[in-house]
Write a protein that holds these residues in place. Sequence first.
Motif, PDB file in Angstrom:
ATOM      1  N   GLU A   9       0.808  -1.218   0.000  1.00  0.00           N
ATOM      2  CA  GLU A   9       0.000   0.000   0.000  1.00  0.00           C
ATOM      3  C   GLU A   9       0.843   1.269   0.000  1.00  0.00           C
ATOM      4  O   GLU A   9       0.527   2.244   0.684  1.00  0.00           O
ATOM      5  N   ALA A  10       1.911   1.259  -0.756  1.00  0.00           N
ATOM      6  CA  ALA A  10       2.762   2.431  -0.916  1.00  0.00           C
ATOM      7  C   ALA A  10       3.355   2.392  -2.320  1.00  0.00           C
ATOM      8  O   ALA A  10       3.439   1.339  -2.944  1.00  0.00           O
ATOM      9  N   TYR A  66      -3.754 -14.930  -5.398  1.00  0.00           N
ATOM     10  CA  TYR A  66      -3.889 -14.188  -6.647  1.00  0.00           C
ATOM     11  C   TYR A  66      -4.692 -12.915  -6.418  1.00  0.00           C
ATOM     12  O   TYR A  66      -5.798 -12.953  -5.892  1.00  0.00           O
ATOM     13  N   MET A  67      -4.095 -11.795  -6.805  1.00  0.00           N
ATOM     14  CA  MET A  67      -4.745 -10.493  -6.636  1.00  0.00           C
ATOM     15  C   MET A  67      -4.782  -9.735  -7.962  1.00  0.00           C
ATOM     16  O   MET A  67      -4.855  -8.514  -7.984  1.00  0.00           O
ATOM     17  N   SER A 107      -2.770  -4.737  -0.087  1.00  0.00           N
ATOM     18  CA  SER A 107      -2.713  -5.466   1.170  1.00  0.00           C
ATOM     19  C   SER A 107      -3.812  -6.519   1.162  1.00  0.00           C
ATOM     20  O   SER A 107      -4.863  -6.328   0.560  1.00  0.00           O
ATOM     21  N   CYS A 108      -3.549  -7.631   1.821  1.00  0.00           N
ATOM     22  CA  CYS A 108      -4.562  -8.685   1.889  1.00  0.00           C
ATOM     23  C   CYS A 108      -4.498  -9.338   3.264  1.00  0.00           C
ATOM     24  O   CYS A 108      -3.767  -8.904   4.141  1.00  0.00           O
ATOM     25  N   SER A 109      -5.221 -10.412   3.417  1.00  0.00           N
ATOM     26  CA  SER A 109      -5.309 -11.060   4.730  1.00  0.00           C
ATOM     27  C   SER A 109      -4.085 -11.907   5.061  1.00  0.00           C
ATOM     28  O   SER A 109      -3.885 -12.273   6.213  1.00  0.00           O
ATOM     29  N   GLU A 110      -3.273 -12.226   4.072  1.00  0.00           N
ATOM     30  CA  GLU A 110      -2.076 -13.037   4.315  1.00  0.00           C
ATOM     31  C   GLU A 110      -1.021 -12.196   5.036  1.00  0.00           C
ATOM     32  O   GLU A 110      -0.661 -11.118   4.561  1.00  0.00           O
ATOM     33  N   THR A 124       6.722  -9.891   1.124  1.00  0.00           N
ATOM     34  CA  THR A 124       6.412  -8.786   2.025  1.00  0.00           C
ATOM     35  C   THR A 124       5.779  -9.355   3.293  1.00  0.00           C
ATOM     36  O   THR A 124       5.162 -10.403   3.262  1.00  0.00           O
ATOM     37  N   ASN A 125       5.962  -8.634   4.385  1.00  0.00           N
ATOM     38  CA  ASN A 125       5.363  -9.001   5.676  1.00  0.00           C
ATOM     39  C   ASN A 125       4.519  -7.846   6.164  1.00  0.00           C
ATOM     40  O   ASN A 125       4.899  -6.693   6.000  1.00  0.00           O
ATOM     41  N   ARG A 126       3.409  -8.177   6.783  1.00  0.00           N
ATOM     42  CA  ARG A 126       2.559  -7.129   7.379  1.00  0.00           C
ATOM     43  C   ARG A 126       3.059  -6.792   8.740  1.00  0.00           C
ATOM     44  O   ARG A 126       3.602  -7.537   9.468  1.00  0.00           O
TER      45      ARG A 126
END
Length: 156
Positions: A65-66, A91-92, A117-120, A154-156
Amino acid sequence: MQIRNYLPVFLLLMTLVFIGVWNKLVIPEHDNALSPTETVCLDGDACLNKARLQIAFSPDPVVVEAEIRVKLYLSDGWNLKKAWVEGVNMYMGKSPLIIEDIHHQNKEITAIMFLGSCSEPKMHWRITTEWQADKDALGLSANQTVISTYDFFTNR
């Protein structure tokens, strides 16, 4: 009689569970699937023309998200046709890399990409690039196209 009706469903579910467990044990997850530099051989084992792609991110590590700047460095004699990024473990859709600047002298291409961004909590991404050889610069008899991928996380 009712148990007999559920037996195929039970066997199918057990088979799917076994396959899932087998894949987790045999194919372990790792942090980086590919190195930042990938060499692609055009003519199989006897190739002479190699294409090299290097990728650099800003910011590094990559955040979701950047706006992310991506620098692609191609070998001489190669031209980028298209590039996109997509999620591997979820898949997005495909998002194109937006070409911002091209420096022909050092074969540096600056592009912008955005990752959703997603739930993963840990996302596995893949940049796919398609590039074409300049047959005159490389002394080839015909144009050749190569598709190369670069995986990152990537990691949230």
